[in-house]
Design a protein around this motif. Structure first.
Motif, PDB file in Angstrom:
ATOM      1  N   ALA A 224      45.034 -18.036 -56.052  1.00  0.00           N
ATOM      2  CA  ALA A 224      45.830 -16.767 -55.360  1.00  0.00           C
ATOM      3  C   ALA A 224      46.987 -16.459 -56.163  1.00  0.00           C
ATOM      4  O   ALA A 224      47.405 -15.362 -56.352  1.00  0.00           O
ATOM      5  CB  ALA A 224      46.347 -17.371 -53.865  1.00  0.00           C
ATOM      6  N   ALA A 225      47.698 -17.492 -57.040  1.00  0.00           N
ATOM      7  CA  ALA A 225      48.841 -17.022 -57.742  1.00  0.00           C
ATOM      8  C   ALA A 225      48.246 -16.376 -58.915  1.00  0.00           C
ATOM      9  O   ALA A 225      48.764 -15.352 -59.360  1.00  0.00           O
ATOM     10  CB  ALA A 225      49.459 -18.404 -58.322  1.00  0.00           C
ATOM     11  N   ALA A 226      47.124 -16.714 -59.362  1.00  0.00           N
ATOM     12  CA  ALA A 226      46.567 -15.913 -60.518  1.00  0.00           C
ATOM     13  C   ALA A 226      46.086 -14.566 -60.160  1.00  0.00           C
ATOM     14  O   ALA A 226      46.323 -13.475 -60.936  1.00  0.00           O
ATOM     15  CB  ALA A 226      45.280 -16.519 -61.314  1.00  0.00           C
ATOM     16  N   HIS A 227      45.632 -14.312 -59.086  1.00  0.00           N
ATOM     17  CA  HIS A 227      45.217 -13.064 -58.634  1.00  0.00           C
ATOM     18  C   HIS A 227      46.561 -12.042 -58.216  1.00  0.00           C
ATOM     19  O   HIS A 227      46.433 -10.727 -58.625  1.00  0.00           O
ATOM     20  CB  HIS A 227      44.616 -13.106 -57.417  1.00  0.00           C
ATOM     21  N   ALA A 228      47.713 -12.681 -58.035  1.00  0.00           N
ATOM     22  CA  ALA A 228      48.786 -11.963 -57.842  1.00  0.00           C
ATOM     23  C   ALA A 228      49.752 -12.037 -59.263  1.00  0.00           C
ATOM     24  O   ALA A 228      50.625 -11.162 -59.225  1.00  0.00           O
ATOM     25  CB  ALA A 228      49.841 -12.696 -56.675  1.00  0.00           C
ATOM     26  N   GLY A 229      49.427 -12.655 -59.982  1.00  0.00           N
ATOM     27  CA  GLY A 229      50.267 -12.846 -61.268  1.00  0.00           C
ATOM     28  C   GLY A 229      51.638 -13.441 -61.020  1.00  0.00           C
ATOM     29  O   GLY A 229      52.568 -13.135 -61.797  1.00  0.00           O
TER      30      GLY A 229
ATOM     31  N   PRO B 138      33.387 -28.563 -65.963  1.00  0.00           N
ATOM     32  CA  PRO B 138      32.582 -27.974 -67.241  1.00  0.00           C
ATOM     33  C   PRO B 138      32.678 -26.396 -67.398  1.00  0.00           C
ATOM     34  O   PRO B 138      33.212 -25.787 -68.321  1.00  0.00           O
ATOM     35  CB  PRO B 138      31.251 -28.639 -67.175  1.00  0.00           C
ATOM     36  N   PHE B 139      31.976 -25.804 -66.361  1.00  0.00           N
ATOM     37  CA  PHE B 139      31.944 -24.292 -66.335  1.00  0.00           C
ATOM     38  C   PHE B 139      32.796 -24.055 -64.966  1.00  0.00           C
ATOM     39  O   PHE B 139      32.279 -24.182 -63.845  1.00  0.00           O
ATOM     40  CB  PHE B 139      30.594 -23.756 -66.013  1.00  0.00           C
ATOM     41  N   VAL B 140      34.002 -23.238 -65.018  1.00  0.00           N
ATOM     42  CA  VAL B 140      34.667 -22.854 -63.901  1.00  0.00           C
ATOM     43  C   VAL B 140      35.344 -21.649 -64.328  1.00  0.00           C
ATOM     44  O   VAL B 140      35.760 -21.173 -65.356  1.00  0.00           O
ATOM     45  CB  VAL B 140      35.742 -24.133 -63.457  1.00  0.00           C
ATOM     46  N   GLU B 141      35.751 -20.724 -63.328  1.00  0.00           N
ATOM     47  CA  GLU B 141      36.829 -19.803 -63.311  1.00  0.00           C
ATOM     48  C   GLU B 141      38.038 -20.232 -63.259  1.00  0.00           C
ATOM     49  O   GLU B 141      38.432 -20.295 -61.976  1.00  0.00           O
ATOM     50  CB  GLU B 141      36.182 -18.745 -62.357  1.00  0.00           C
ATOM     51  N   THR B 142      38.863 -20.308 -64.417  1.00  0.00           N
ATOM     52  CA  THR B 142      40.349 -20.961 -64.395  1.00  0.00           C
ATOM     53  C   THR B 142      41.275 -19.798 -63.841  1.00  0.00           C
ATOM     54  O   THR B 142      40.683 -18.549 -63.869  1.00  0.00           O
ATOM     55  CB  THR B 142      40.698 -21.644 -65.545  1.00  0.00           C
ATOM     56  N   PRO B 143      42.359 -20.129 -63.439  1.00  0.00           N
ATOM     57  CA  PRO B 143      43.472 -19.162 -63.232  1.00  0.00           C
ATOM     58  C   PRO B 143      43.521 -18.204 -64.569  1.00  0.00           C
ATOM     59  O   PRO B 143      43.842 -17.243 -64.410  1.00  0.00           O
ATOM     60  CB  PRO B 143      44.751 -20.080 -62.904  1.00  0.00           C
TER      61      PRO B 143
ATOM     62  N   HIS C  23      47.231  -9.773 -66.007  1.00  0.00           N
ATOM     63  CA  HIS C  23      48.632 -10.027 -65.643  1.00  0.00           C
ATOM     64  C   HIS C  23      49.044 -11.023 -66.925  1.00  0.00           C
ATOM     65  O   HIS C  23      48.834 -12.305 -67.122  1.00  0.00           O
ATOM     66  CB  HIS C  23      48.446 -11.150 -64.509  1.00  0.00           C
ATOM     67  N   LEU C  24      49.783 -10.352 -68.003  1.00  0.00           N
ATOM     68  CA  LEU C  24      49.933 -10.765 -68.967  1.00  0.00           C
ATOM     69  C   LEU C  24      51.166 -12.054 -69.124  1.00  0.00           C
ATOM     70  O   LEU C  24      50.778 -13.197 -69.681  1.00  0.00           O
ATOM     71  CB  LEU C  24      50.505  -9.883 -70.264  1.00  0.00           C
ATOM     72  N   PRO C  25      52.265 -11.790 -68.433  1.00  0.00           N
ATOM     73  CA  PRO C  25      52.972 -12.952 -68.483  1.00  0.00           C
ATOM     74  C   PRO C  25      52.521 -14.252 -67.628  1.00  0.00           C
ATOM     75  O   PRO C  25      52.651 -15.428 -68.154  1.00  0.00           O
ATOM     76  CB  PRO C  25      54.388 -12.390 -67.581  1.00  0.00           C
ATOM     77  N   PHE C  26      51.681 -14.052 -66.664  1.00  0.00           N
ATOM     78  CA  PHE C  26      51.118 -15.260 -66.050  1.00  0.00           C
ATOM     79  C   PHE C  26      50.231 -15.795 -66.971  1.00  0.00           C
ATOM     80  O   PHE C  26      50.090 -17.070 -67.182  1.00  0.00           O
ATOM     81  CB  PHE C  26      50.343 -14.765 -64.705  1.00  0.00           C
ATOM     82  N   ALA C  27      49.512 -14.941 -67.627  1.00  0.00           N
ATOM     83  CA  ALA C  27      47.950 -15.604 -68.644  1.00  0.00           C
ATOM     84  C   ALA C  27      48.883 -16.290 -69.699  1.00  0.00           C
ATOM     85  O   ALA C  27      48.375 -17.459 -70.119  1.00  0.00           O
ATOM     86  CB  ALA C  27      47.325 -14.381 -69.062  1.00  0.00           C
ATOM     87  N   THR C  28      50.104 -15.848 -70.394  1.00  0.00           N
ATOM     88  CA  THR C  28      50.803 -16.507 -71.428  1.00  0.00           C
ATOM     89  C   THR C  28      51.116 -17.634 -70.794  1.00  0.00           C
ATOM     90  O   THR C  28      51.039 -18.767 -71.566  1.00  0.00           O
ATOM     91  CB  THR C  28      51.889 -15.674 -71.791  1.00  0.00           C
ATOM     92  N   GLU C  29      51.802 -17.687 -69.702  1.00  0.00           N
ATOM     93  CA  GLU C  29      52.269 -19.376 -68.910  1.00  0.00           C
ATOM     94  C   GLU C  29      51.275 -20.070 -69.011  1.00  0.00           C
ATOM     95  O   GLU C  29      51.483 -21.406 -69.214  1.00  0.00           O
ATOM     96  CB  GLU C  29      52.959 -18.775 -67.664  1.00  0.00           C
ATOM     97  N   ILE C  30      50.188 -19.710 -68.468  1.00  0.00           N
ATOM     98  CA  ILE C  30      48.897 -20.599 -68.042  1.00  0.00           C
ATOM     99  C   ILE C  30      48.602 -21.183 -69.265  1.00  0.00           C
ATOM    100  O   ILE C  30      48.298 -22.515 -69.581  1.00  0.00           O
ATOM    101  CB  ILE C  30      47.635 -19.998 -67.433  1.00  0.00           C
ATOM    102  N   MET C  31      48.326 -20.351 -70.641  1.00  0.00           N
ATOM    103  CA  MET C  31      47.782 -20.930 -71.756  1.00  0.00           C
ATOM    104  C   MET C  31      48.816 -21.607 -72.578  1.00  0.00           C
ATOM    105  O   MET C  31      48.561 -22.404 -73.195  1.00  0.00           O
ATOM    106  CB  MET C  31      47.751 -19.525 -72.542  1.00  0.00           C
TER     107      MET C  31
END
Length: 432
Positions: free
Chosen positions: A14-19, A42-47, A56-64
């Motif tokens: 939910a956090a990923a969808h909202a960024g 092994p195979f999963v849709e991660t945030p 959602h660029l800031p969220f993706a950068t934070e997660i990475m």
């Protein structure tokens, strides 16, 4: 997965969808192991997959930053986050991913497609150029069908992408770039088709024409596929056949198969083969030691060559008093003129000098041949070494005093022929 884990997983998604970065850290505070549990699947849709798809660029950068391994994970459909970002036209996301980790250019997804392959497929020339400059090694990656990015670009009629790929190959300044260019341009897919075969199967003569103009000197016009057919054999329309024929392509019946490594391995092993094989098998010499031997051998060879230009005692010369000599006046005058430019040493002394000089020269020359690393770049040295050897032989013959035993000259040219044979054999070893 228990109910608490599922709850944490859903909240993270939910956090990923909202960024929402704040919600991301709220979930982590409530469940510090939530990202670890996701990573175990092994195979999963991660945030990160979700954020990449939605831009959602800031969220993706934070997660990475928190979990770099998420960038390498494939979802159940076989796509990594960078693949999804490209599919959803999230270019800034793609640029951010490869800025954080340039090796993401080589992540293999479904069908073995890397982001470079995908950029070739959809014709994203700006991303393609960025990927090549950032991660040059990615040009060598294959799909599961053994397709290079060039195969994919032509098959999908993305000729601008193909031009970018070829342009990079031609402008690449890295070591071994020429060999890489030739290999990539002539690489075969699972059907044995080179990029020329693929272009010939199309219905666009301009594609073939442009292909030949771009890589005319590097592409093999007579290469056969697994059906033993050349590009000329499978050309789709007469106009393409005409273009290929004019460029020098031949039908398979007129193409003689080049000797393979199997032919070489089946051939009889010669003495020179054994000599070079034993040299290449040596593991007791370091690179530094090899360089030292090369320097010493080169100095000796150069010194011996210089001694033929200025032998002990010098040469017979004509003095100013000899300018008006009548060459028919006496035998002594004729003898003097015959010796002009010859060594002043007696025949016996010159024979001793030349034998020792040649022995030293040829041993040092042979050492250079042995110590040259067995790489294709070494091929450029062999012509120069051969001409150097011939110059030495000619110089030694020119300064030889009149009356030197003809056997002396015969021995010299025998040694020269032997050295020439070693040069030719060395060239063959370099090519294998």
């Amino acid at each position: 997965m228990n109910s608490n884990a599922i709850y944490g997983f859903n909240r993270m998604n939910a956090a990923a969808h909202a960024g929402d970065v704040n919600l991301l850290y709220t979930v982590i505070q409530d469940d510090p192991y939530v990202l670890e549990r996701i990573d175990l699947i092994p195979f999963v849709e991660t945030p990160l997959h979700i954020a990449a798809s939605m831009g959602h660029l800031p969220f993706a950068t934070e997660i990475m930053t928190l979990k770099p391994s998420f960038a390498l994970k494939l979802n159940p459909q076989g796509f990594s986050p960078i693949h999804l970002a490209m599919q959803n036209d999230q270019k800034q996301m793609v640029y951010r991913f490869v800025k954080i980790n340039k090796d993401l250019v080589r992540v293999r997804g479904r069908d073995g497609l890397t982001p470079l392959h995908f950029a070739s497929q959809i014709g994203e020339v700006d991303l393609l150029a960025h990927f090549l400059l950032l991660c040059p090694e990615s040009i060598e990656d294959w799909t599961v069908r053994c397709e290079t990015p060039l195969h994919i670009a032509i098959k999908n009629e993305q000729f601008e992408a193909f031009q970018v790929l070829v342009g990079w190959l031609e402008k690449n300044e890295r070591s071994g770039a020429e060999e890489l260019e030739s290999r990539i341009l002539n690489e075969k897919d699972e059907a044995g088709n080179s990029i020329l075969h693929v272009a010939a199967l199309s219905s666009e003569p301009l594609v073939v024409q442009e292909l030949l103009s771009l890589v005319k000197t590097k592409i093999n016009l007579r290469k056969k596929n697994l059906e033993n057919k050349t590009a000329l054999d499978i050309a789709s329309i007469p106009e393409i056949k005409s273009i290929l024929f004019s460029a020098g392509s031949k039908p398979s019946l007129e193409v003689t198969d080049a000797p393979t490594r199997a032919h070489w391995l089946r051939s009889k092993t010669t003495i020179l083969d054994k000599f070079y094989t034993q040299n290449l098998r040596r593991t007791d010499i370091t690179g530094e030691e090899r360089n030292t031997w090369l320097v010493v051998a080169t100095l000796i060879a150069t010194t011996m060559f210089e001694s033929t230009l200025s032998p002990p005692g010098g040469f017979y010369q004509i003095s100013s008093d000899d300018n008006n000599l009548n060459i028919t006046s006496s035998n002594s005058t004729i003898s003097t003129l015959k010796n002009v430019g010859k060594s002043v040493l007696s025949i016996n002394d010159f024979t001793s000098f030349s034998v020792l000089n040649m022995a030293s020269f040829f041993v040092s020359f042979l050492t250079i041949l042995i110590m040259i690393p067995s790489r294709r770049q070494g091929l450029f040295l062999f012509p120069g070494m051969f001409f150097f050897l011939m110059s030495y032989i000619i110089s030694m013959s020119v300064i030889s005093p009149a009356g030197v035993d003809p056997k002396h000259t015969q021995i010299t040219f025998f040694l020269a022929s032997l050295m020439f044979g070693l040069v030719i054999t060395g060239t063959g070893c370099q090519l294998i």
